[in-house]
Design a protein around this motif. Sequence first.
Motif, short mmCIF file in Angstrom:
data_model
loop_
_atom_site.label_atom_id
_atom_site.label_comp_id
_atom_site.label_asym_id
_atom_site.label_seq_id
_atom_site.Cartn_x
_atom_site.Cartn_y
_atom_site.Cartn_z
N THR A 131 43.14 9.70 -20.88
CA THR A 131 43.21 10.82 -19.96
C THR A 131 42.12 11.22 -19.24
O THR A 131 42.32 11.89 -18.34
N GLY A 132 41.12 10.27 -19.15
CA GLY A 132 40.08 10.54 -18.16
C GLY A 132 38.91 11.28 -18.76
O GLY A 132 37.90 11.32 -17.93
N LEU A 133 39.34 12.16 -19.70
CA LEU A 133 38.59 13.08 -20.42
C LEU A 133 37.90 12.90 -21.96
O LEU A 133 38.72 11.99 -22.53
N SER A 134 36.78 13.11 -22.27
CA SER A 134 36.37 12.80 -23.69
C SER A 134 35.74 14.11 -24.06
O SER A 134 34.61 14.49 -23.58
N TYR A 135 36.22 14.98 -24.97
CA TYR A 135 35.57 16.35 -25.11
C TYR A 135 35.22 17.21 -24.09
O TYR A 135 34.35 17.85 -24.28
N GLY A 136 36.39 17.14 -23.10
CA GLY A 136 36.16 18.06 -21.98
C GLY A 136 35.19 17.37 -20.82
O GLY A 136 35.10 18.06 -19.75
N ILE A 137 34.79 16.11 -21.09
CA ILE A 137 33.89 15.43 -20.27
C ILE A 137 34.44 14.33 -19.39
O ILE A 137 35.13 13.60 -19.89
N SER A 138 34.48 14.56 -18.10
CA SER A 138 35.05 13.23 -17.33
C SER A 138 34.47 11.94 -17.70
O SER A 138 33.08 12.05 -17.30
N VAL A 139 34.95 10.89 -17.87
CA VAL A 139 34.36 9.63 -18.39
C VAL A 139 35.18 8.53 -17.46
O VAL A 139 36.49 8.57 -17.60
N ASP A 140 34.26 7.44 -17.08
CA ASP A 140 35.05 6.29 -16.43
C ASP A 140 35.91 5.58 -17.76
O ASP A 140 36.90 4.86 -17.19
#
Length: 350
Positions: A309-318
């Motif tokens: 999804t591009g997100l982890s716990y609401g944070i954008s991650v590569d």
Amino acid sequence: ESDTASEISFQFHKHKKTPSIGSHSSDMASVSSVSGSVLSVYSGDFGSVDAQGTVEFALDYDEKNREFQVHVSQCKDLAVVDEKKGRSDPYVKTYLLPDKARMGKRKTSVKKRTVNPIYNEVLRYKIEKMVLLIQKLNLSVWHNDPLGRNSFLGEIEIDLASWDWSNRKLNWYPLKPRSLSAVNGVDHRGVMNLSIKYVPPGSLGKMCPKNPPSGEVHIWVKDVKDLLQLRPSGVDSFVKCYVLPDTSKKSYQKTRVIKRDPNPVFNHTIVYDGFHTEDLKDACVELTVWDHEKLTNHFLGGIRLGLGTGLSYGISVDWMDSTQEEVAFWQEMMAAANEWIEGLLPLRSL
């Protein structure tokens, strides 16, 4: 199930859905250090401008110092990125392929407000000649944008096995657009045969002695086929595993090294506990294959299992960038608790 196994406790840091940037800076710093180490050479903006112009450079190999040298002289008639201001801020970047992560990238300084930059810089790689001769040089030109994505201006790729090493003169080469296969990262790195399963908390019943108080993810790395061989003697491979966003030693696991075999059989099982069902949508299992040498390990390829999804716990991650196949594999595991899900997934550059 396996001849080697490891079981470790694993606990996620719970993030709020709307986290403040400062509150998780230490967590995310460790995440970026891993995801950045194996980022693809193919990241960037390829569609904004058309490739044009030429680049002047020379290649040499210093036998005494065992050093490959790329003498980057200058570029001419590059594309204009900012048409309103009539400017480009170009720099030159090089990789040795197919092993993009082994040496890392080399790049020149940025020359501002010019389509005819002059560099006169030497990009150096410490590498054995016989290893160099089974690789390709990818030299590309980019516009530097400190506030956004850098823009691709053109590239040239040279097969070093057929290069005339007596030619040490500076020569001009036309910059070409990126090929479709390069943009999509289509390069065969082998395939991994594995199984995974999720055991939800308390799902095995009170009478089961192995009933986990918290959820568990089981990863069974069976074998890998058709690995890249970076040297004539073959490949000595092993597999690393992290469950992102945790990049600590607690998350890190690895298999033993299988020597001189492009089709290694690992048969290694890893168990991570401390998993809650809701963590599965925010976590990512990263499995990477490496060629082992005394001084350094060389990245061969990997997979990332998650929802992409591009997100982890609401944070954008590569690193939440799973392919369709990887996402489908993870979703099948989530939908079938306590069952082994088998898969054969292609390795890729991460």
